[in-house]
Design an enzyme around this catalytic site. Structure first.
Site, PDB file in Angstrom:
ATOM      1  N   ASP A 184       0.813  -1.176  -0.083  1.00  0.00           N
ATOM      2  CA  ASP A 184       0.079  -0.100   0.051  1.00  0.00           C
ATOM      3  C   ASP A 184       0.904   1.185   0.104  1.00  0.00           C
ATOM      4  OD1 ASP A 184      -2.212  -1.533   0.073  1.00  0.00           O
ATOM      5  OD2 ASP A 184      -2.721  -1.325   2.080  1.00  0.00           O
ATOM      6  N   GLU A 198       4.022   1.723  -1.274  1.00  0.00           N
ATOM      7  CA  GLU A 198       4.608   1.748  -2.362  1.00  0.00           C
ATOM      8  C   GLU A 198       3.580   2.247  -3.584  1.00  0.00           C
ATOM      9  OE1 GLU A 198       7.743  -1.868  -2.361  1.00  0.00           O
ATOM     10  OE2 GLU A 198       5.757  -2.296  -3.116  1.00  0.00           O
ATOM     11  N   ASP A 241       0.795   3.971  -2.873  1.00  0.00           N
ATOM     12  CA  ASP A 241       0.616   5.468  -2.514  1.00  0.00           C
ATOM     13  C   ASP A 241       1.676   6.484  -2.862  1.00  0.00           C
ATOM     14  OD1 ASP A 241      -1.896   4.853  -1.462  1.00  0.00           O
ATOM     15  OD2 ASP A 241      -1.196   4.599   0.610  1.00  0.00           O
ATOM     16  N   SER A 248     -13.487   8.169  -6.202  1.00  0.00           N
ATOM     17  CA  SER A 248     -12.666   7.747  -5.189  1.00  0.00           C
ATOM     18  C   SER A 248     -12.542   8.563  -4.043  1.00  0.00           C
ATOM     19  CB  SER A 248     -11.198   7.442  -5.566  1.00  0.00           C
ATOM     20  OG  SER A 248     -10.749   8.454  -6.306  1.00  0.00           O
ATOM     21  N   LEU A 249     -12.289   8.308  -2.803  1.00  0.00           N
ATOM     22  CA  LEU A 249     -12.084   9.181  -1.687  1.00  0.00           C
ATOM     23  C   LEU A 249     -10.802   9.833  -1.666  1.00  0.00           C
ATOM     24  CD1 LEU A 249     -13.610   7.118   1.010  1.00  0.00           C
ATOM     25  CD2 LEU A 249     -14.857   8.962   0.063  1.00  0.00           C
ATOM     26  N   GLU A 267     -17.648   7.153   9.800  1.00  0.00           N
ATOM     27  CA  GLU A 267     -18.170   5.624   9.598  1.00  0.00           C
ATOM     28  C   GLU A 267     -17.071   4.783   8.962  1.00  0.00           C
ATOM     29  OE1 GLU A 267     -21.282   6.695   6.930  1.00  0.00           O
ATOM     30  OE2 GLU A 267     -20.115   6.242   5.156  1.00  0.00           O
ATOM     31  N   LYS A 278     -14.586   2.567   6.985  1.00  0.00           N
ATOM     32  CA  LYS A 278     -14.364   2.307   5.527  1.00  0.00           C
ATOM     33  C   LYS A 278     -14.155   0.914   5.264  1.00  0.00           C
ATOM     34  CE  LYS A 278     -11.595   3.770   1.646  1.00  0.00           C
ATOM     35  NZ  LYS A 278     -11.327   2.436   1.266  1.00  0.00           N
ATOM     36  N   ARG A 285     -18.632  -0.864  -9.523  1.00  0.00           N
ATOM     37  CA  ARG A 285     -17.958   0.629  -9.555  1.00  0.00           C
ATOM     38  C   ARG A 285     -17.038   0.539 -11.006  1.00  0.00           C
ATOM     39  NH1 ARG A 285     -13.326   2.673  -5.709  1.00  0.00           N
ATOM     40  NH2 ARG A 285     -15.082   4.592  -5.015  1.00  0.00           N
ATOM     41  N   GLU A 313     -20.921  -1.305  -0.307  1.00  0.00           N
ATOM     42  CA  GLU A 313     -19.811  -2.383  -0.608  1.00  0.00           C
ATOM     43  C   GLU A 313     -20.471  -3.773  -0.411  1.00  0.00           C
ATOM     44  OE1 GLU A 313     -16.522  -1.831  -0.747  1.00  0.00           O
ATOM     45  OE2 GLU A 313     -16.490   0.307  -1.051  1.00  0.00           O
TER      46      GLU A 313
END
Length: 268
Positions: free
Chosen positions: A24, A26, A28, A64-65, A98, A100, A121, A153
């Protein structure tokens, strides 16, 4: 397309199939590099895998967030969060907080108060029709007649996955495979849940959001551990620690963070 962009898209596709080719951190780092270069590929959401299934356009994009990542030793990213809050709050510090969920995103569409279809999606603009699976997990009717998108989800509880489907690499990978199968069994569908988190109602060439009470009133599964927070009263560090404990100790589902969004629908 550059080598970095190709690697980014390959990594994103591998992630959504449950076969990650990088960590994750790498991913990001690579995403931040491409953002700084203003690359268009970072606007591609989800996976663009080929399929023989029917593609369906989303009524509105599934974006996306914005992400704020904690450090490896789980220290809260306080400074980065405060910068974000100062840019976006406009003095309004009431937010819905909330979990994720680490599942597979899905868009459920109702027309005239009746279930119409469910769509993955995909790339954020269009996805694959998975109505044959999702229709067993959501109500047939709702109390709104306008065209309505319900984002959520598709999940499986950790104990059910470990007991029945542990031969799969992870729960997300199992769900992704299930959603794209034509021969799903009733039992396998019933082992999953659709967890809604957002309702958009379309009216007069515009749309508005509906609060979480809608889920209870219409017999949807309700988000566990959802709270209304005023950051004037509740420090960010306190909320971070509460949700970290909830993820690691309490939650029945896999989580990969928590979501912070305006309580006032007009601001959102």
């Amino acid at each position: 397309m550059t080598k970095e962009e190709k690697l980014y898209l390959e990594a994103k596709k591998a992630y959504y199939s449950g076969n990650s080719i990088m960590t994750d951190d790498e991913f990001d780092s690579l995403e931040n590099i491409l953002k700084n270069k203003k690359s268009e590929v970072i606007n591609i959401v989800g996976s663009n895998e080929t399929s023989s299934k029917t593609k369906v356009a989303h009524i509105s994009p599934m974006l996306s967030l914005a992400k704020i990542k904690a450090s490896k030793n789980t220290l809260p990213p306080t400074d980065e969060f405060k910068k974000w809050l100062n840019k976006t709050s406009n003095g309004n510090l009431e937010f819905i907080i909330e979990p994720k969920f680490d599942g597979n995103a899905c868009n459920v569409i109702y027309r005239n108060g009746k279930f119409d279809k469910a769509v993955t999606r995909g790339d954020g603009k269009e996805g694959y029709d998975i109505s044959h699976v999702i229709k067993h997990l959501v109500p047939e009717t709702i109390n709104i007649n306008e065209v309505t998108e319900i984002r959520g989800e598709v999940l499986i509880k950790k104990d059910i996955f470990n007991e029945k489907y542990s031969e799969f690499k992870n729960a997300r990978n199992y769900i992704a495979g299930l959603l794209h199968r034509d021969d799903v069994t009733f039992e396998s569908i019933q082992d999953t849940d659709f967890m809604p988190f957002e309702v958009k109602v379309f009216q007069d060439n515009s749309y508005f959001y509906v609060n979480h009470e809608f889920f209870f009133d219409n017999n949807f599964k309700n988000i566990p551990y959802c709270a209304i927070i005023d950051f004037n009263i509740n420090p960010f560090e306190e909320i971070f620690d509460i949700f970290l404990h909830y993820r690691d100790v309490v939650s029945e589902y896999l989580l990969d963070g928590f979501v912070c969004k305006y309580y006032n629908n007009e601001d959102r």
